[in-house]
Enzyme design. Structure first.
Site, PDB file in Angstrom:
ATOM      1  N   TYR A 241       0.795  -1.232   0.000  1.00 14.18           N
ATOM      2  CA  TYR A 241       0.000   0.000   0.000  1.00 14.18           C
ATOM      3  C   TYR A 241       0.829   1.285   0.000  1.00 14.18           C
ATOM      4  O   TYR A 241       0.726   2.091  -0.924  1.00 14.18           O
ATOM      5  CB  TYR A 241      -0.953   0.002   1.210  1.00 14.18           C
ATOM      6  CG  TYR A 241      -1.914  -1.150   1.191  1.00 14.18           C
ATOM      7  CD1 TYR A 241      -2.958  -1.204   0.275  1.00 14.18           C
ATOM      8  CD2 TYR A 241      -1.766  -2.220   2.075  1.00 14.18           C
ATOM      9  CE1 TYR A 241      -3.828  -2.274   0.238  1.00 14.18           C
ATOM     10  CE2 TYR A 241      -2.632  -3.288   2.049  1.00 14.18           C
ATOM     11  CZ  TYR A 241      -3.667  -3.320   1.127  1.00 14.18           C
ATOM     12  OH  TYR A 241      -4.518  -4.385   1.090  1.00 14.18           O
ATOM     13  N   PRO A 254     -11.727  -1.354  -2.505  1.00 16.88           N
ATOM     14  CA  PRO A 254     -12.882  -2.148  -2.917  1.00 16.88           C
ATOM     15  C   PRO A 254     -14.180  -1.385  -2.686  1.00 16.88           C
ATOM     16  O   PRO A 254     -14.254  -0.458  -1.871  1.00 16.88           O
ATOM     17  CB  PRO A 254     -12.814  -3.386  -2.005  1.00 16.88           C
ATOM     18  CG  PRO A 254     -11.480  -3.315  -1.329  1.00 16.88           C
ATOM     19  CD  PRO A 254     -11.103  -1.872  -1.288  1.00 16.88           C
ATOM     20  N   HIS A 500      -7.988   0.269   1.884  1.00 21.29           N
ATOM     21  CA  HIS A 500      -7.658  -1.097   2.263  1.00 21.29           C
ATOM     22  C   HIS A 500      -6.489  -1.225   3.236  1.00 21.29           C
ATOM     23  O   HIS A 500      -6.276  -2.282   3.825  1.00 21.29           O
ATOM     24  CB  HIS A 500      -7.331  -1.889   0.983  1.00 21.29           C
ATOM     25  CG  HIS A 500      -7.671  -3.337   1.060  1.00 21.29           C
ATOM     26  ND1 HIS A 500      -7.388  -4.127   2.143  1.00 21.29           N
ATOM     27  CD2 HIS A 500      -8.266  -4.155   0.171  1.00 21.29           C
ATOM     28  CE1 HIS A 500      -7.787  -5.362   1.916  1.00 21.29           C
ATOM     29  NE2 HIS A 500      -8.327  -5.410   0.722  1.00 21.29           N
ATOM     30  N   SER A 736     -10.125 -13.066  -4.224  1.00 21.42           N
ATOM     31  CA  SER A 736     -10.377 -13.012  -2.788  1.00 21.42           C
ATOM     32  C   SER A 736     -11.779 -13.506  -2.500  1.00 21.42           C
ATOM     33  O   SER A 736     -12.728 -13.159  -3.209  1.00 21.42           O
ATOM     34  CB  SER A 736     -10.220 -11.581  -2.270  1.00 21.42           C
ATOM     35  OG  SER A 736     -10.478 -11.515  -0.882  1.00 21.42           O
TER      36      SER A 736
END
Length: 802
Positions: A241, A254, A500, A736
């Site tokens: 990240y 997301p 995230h 995922s």
């Protein structure tokens, strides 16, 4: 966790033989007490306390108050104190053999590295296996006793909880170097050429040789593990990240869609928003009071406690852009008495600060919150000047947004606005609906959408949650750095977009599903909003100079271009779900991962590096590692399932699909052979999954070795510049599982321009997929991959149903 009603006895061992002389009598009395009624047990205990037990042998029970007493003994050589396990029961036997056994047990030093709990368990099991294999029949009493001790009690000298697990979470392990390298080679086999693989093997030989740096950097990681709570956390956080420079929407954040609501009036919108915010505030109070229930593993060392740290990072946190590296704002765990709690509400690009709880007036009621939201809904459309779309800047590449943020902070009002946004519990976005034609292309034979809001389908709703629809819709009505953005549209569409880096999806999903279920279980039919004499929410006014005015136009163009390139499709496979998969005695996650591999092979004739997140929350501050589903076993099975057919890359029309399905196909492999290959692929996928969740994956250790090679030698080792390593890190299929108890789903974009993103929610009778790709890549298509996925799931059912 305390032991509760399950009491454990502590035995003080006398010198000499290591056990009291009346040990057999004590065992008989215990067996009688286990069979007798509770009052009789109490009387027996009173008798023992009054002198019924030989001197030197005392029995103590552990109460619910979690009072812990540790017995310490000195090691024969070092003299160091080693904590004994107060929950385990001493075993009986002949004097010399028992003394030798317990002397061996006391010699273990509990810590990490070569004396880690995992290594202690392995050594102890080996010792017991050798020791117990040579005993005589008369020794079976103490054998039965030692074998009755739970395995986890043998793995630690610390106090344990009611399930026999240590009260403190273990640290993330550093797997053995040769094990990591062997698993790495195995992961490369199905995705690299023989020449590429052979070069990598030679680099590994150099890296792990006695004169190589592999042993040095591995020891560096072992020392780092000793010194830190989680040696891998910041390596992983920066790699995943903080160091990434591309925009957050689509690429990282997301979006989640919940079942749409039915709003009749604007009051309904305000009331529903108020109930969500009230639930957020109640959850925050639970966190501050320390009442968040501890979660435990549901399988693979069942009931093992899980790290809850990421649950405390959801509310009041924010990501901050940096020119070279981002950072995080995380709230303090300590609640101040005079601390206010607020949210920022964005409507038509206007931002308002709504105080939910203040030191001078306490917590607002649901109706009071609703009145504040209603004020925002009525005020924002009536303002004469069109606001500056400051939120649009958060959708820009990170380095560019960092420079824009620096310009914003030159004004004191802007500084305060940024502080209010970053410290808000959440951001609430009140949106306008997207146009009904804002959809991806589907395919003939696909099941129809389940959720609808007017003429909008599920794919349309997902677009709104992921990126907002562009500069002409709601992308400026966002703050993409914020950990949680609740999004409510006036047509009833609602969900969230979340940043995230602070948390995995499970914490976000569980929080919102808990609030949503409470709203569903306790409907409030009163739509009237009483008048409250509260001051109106503060509107955040931005001071924007000419340089930033120019940036808004540039940001609009770049954001719209990225959104136009997103090929996203919500696909429901409704022929069967996890009920059928479980009847095949296969894990639903393993089954779906193999279906994803088969779908890719059917299109392209080869497998690619595949990412599936694997939770490592069994360890302190654990986040995720990578389950690599592209295995040699999966490749052999996929080849056989395709019966020798070639790749199907060209994006053919639906008519050509129908003509293809009419062709006569001959099977060159028997079903028994295909089933056997499938079972081998399942076994391998399960093995990789279990290794990951137990802390022995390869991606985190490889990352650690790569970073340690730089920190130890000043430069990255050639192994991590190798072509095979780059191939392994380019995840052309990023997946995922996002399991929801409601009929909801979460989606995201691909992590590489030439790849696919695919999340899935397995339900009892269906599986919901969110498939993504980029239109700019000529070889990928979200709907085409979904069609291949449908075909793959169908032929897997035909293979296994009987």
């Amino acid at each position: 966790m305390g032991l509760g009603k399950r009491r454990r006895e502590k035995v003080e061992v006398v010198s000499g033989a290591g056990l009291p002389a009346n040990w057999p009598d004590v065992r008989r009395r215990r067996r009688r007490m286990r069979r007798c009624p509770a009052p009789w047990k109490a009387q027996a205990r009173q008798g023992k306390e009054s002198g019924g037990v030989r001197a030197g042998f005392s029995v103590a029970t552990r109460s619910k108050t979690r009072t812990r007493t540790r017995t310490r003994t000195k090691g024969s050589a070092s003299g160091a104190n080693v904590a004994s396990n107060e929950a385990s029961t001493s075993a009986a036997g002949s004097g010399a053999e028992s003394a030798a056994l317990f002397s061996k047990l006391r010699s273990f030093s509990i810590g990490s590295g070569p004396n880690s709990p995992q290594r202690v368990v392995s050594n102890l099991r080996g010792f017991l296996t050798h020791r117990l294999s040579n005993i005589t029949p008369s020794d079976t009493g103490w054998k039965d006793s030692i074998l009755s001790i739970p395995k986890k009690w043998l793995s630690t000298a610390e106090s344990v909880d009611e399930f026999g697990f240590p009260d403190t979470l273990p640290k993330v392990p550093v797997p053995a170097l040769d094990e990591t390298m062997a698993d790495y080679i195995r992961a490369l086999e199905p995705i690299t050429t023989p020449a590429q693989l052979e070069r990598t093997k030679e680099l590994i030989r150099q890296f792990t040789a006695p004169q190589g740096i592999g042993l040095r950097v591995h020891q560096y990681l072992l020392d780092k593990r000793e010194a830190e709570d989680n040696w891998a956390y910041y390596y992983w956080l920066n790699e995943m990240y903080m160091n990434i420079r591309i925009p957050l929407p689509i690429n990282s954040n997301p979006g989640m869609v919940f079942p749409p609501r039915r709003f009749k009036t604007v009051h309904d919108v305000a009331h529903f928003a108020a109930r969500l915010l009230d639930g957020i505030l109640s959850h925050k109070e639970m966190l501050d009071s320390g009442e968040l229930p501890l979660e435990r593993a549901g399988s693979r060392e069942k009931n093992q406690p899980l790290c809850m740290a990421q649950y405390y990072r959801l509310l009041g946190s924010c990501r901050r852009p940096g020119v070279e590296q981002d950072s995080q704002y995380l709230p303090s765990r300590e609640r101040l008495n005079d601390e206010d709690r607020h949210v920022v509400v964005i409507c038509r690009n206007q931002m308002y600060c709504v105080v939910l709880q203040a030191s001078d007036r306490g917590k607002l009621s649901e109706s009071e919150i609703a009145s504040q939201i209603l004020y925002v809904l009525s005020d924002a459309p009536c303002l004469p000047a069109k606001p500056a779309p400051v939120g649009l800047l958060t959708a820009e590449p990170r380095s560019r947004w960092a420079r824009d943020r620096e310009m914003l902070q030159q004004d004191e009002r802007n500084q305060r606005n940024l502080e209010l946004i970053e410290t808000a519990q959440v951001v609430l976005c009140l949106d306008e609906p997207l146009a009904g034609n804002f959809n991806a292309r589907g395919f003939t034979g696909a099941t129809p959408t389940v959720h609808r809001a007017g003429d909008r389908d599920e794919t349309n709703m997902a677009h709104e949650m992921i990126h907002g629809g562009g500069s002409e819709y709601n992308s400026g009505n966002r703050w993409f750095d914020k950990t949680m953005q609740l999004i409510i549209c006036t047509d009833g569409t609602w969900g969230l977009c979340y940043e995230h880096s602070c948390s995995e999806g499970i914490a976000v999903v569980q929080l919102l599903e808990k609030i949503y279920k409470n709203i569903e279980d306790h409907p409030d039919e009163d739509n009237g909003l009483p008048q409250h004499h509260l001051p109106p929410p503060e509107r955040l006014e931005w001071h924007v100079g000419q340089p930033l005015q120019l940036r808004f136009s540039q940001a609009s163009q770049s954001v719209d271009k990225c959104i136009d390139d997103l090929d996203f499709y919500v696909y429901r496979y409704q022929s069967y779900g996890k009920s059928f998969i479980k009847s095949c005695q296969v894990s639903p996650d393993v089954y779906i991962q193999l279906a994803l591999q088969l779908a890719h092979y059917k299109l392209y004739g080869h497998l690619v590096a595949t990412y599936e997140s694997a939770s490592t929350r069994r360890f302190l501050h654990g986040r995720v590692d990578c389950i690599r589903a592209a295995s040699t076993e999966a490749l052999e099975w996929a080849k056989a399932m395709c019966q020798g057919e070639g790749a199907n890359v060209p994006l053919e029309s639906d008519r050509e699909d129908e003509e293809e399905s009419r062709k006569v196909k001959f099977s060159i492999y028997s079903k028994d052979h295909l089933r056997e290959l499938f079972r081998c692929a399942v076994a391998r996928q399960t093995e990789v999954m279990v290794k990951n969740i137990l802390g022995n994956g390869i991606d985190i250790p490889l990352l650690g070795l790569r970073e340690a090679s730089v920190e130890v030698t000043g430069e990255m080792h050639e192994l991590f510049k190798d072509e095979s390593y780059n191939i392994s890190q380019c995840f052309l299929l990023s997946t995922s599982q996002v399991a929801c108890t409601t009929d909801s789903f979460m989606g995201y974009g691909p992590v590489t321009p030439r790849g696919y993103g695919c999340s899935y929610n397995p339900q009892p009778e269906q599986i919901v997929f969110c498939v993504s790709a980029f239109y700019s890549c000529e070889d990928t298509s979200a709907s085409r991959y979904a069609k291949s996925l449908q075909d793959s799931l169908d032929i897997m059912r035909d293979l296994l149903q009987n």
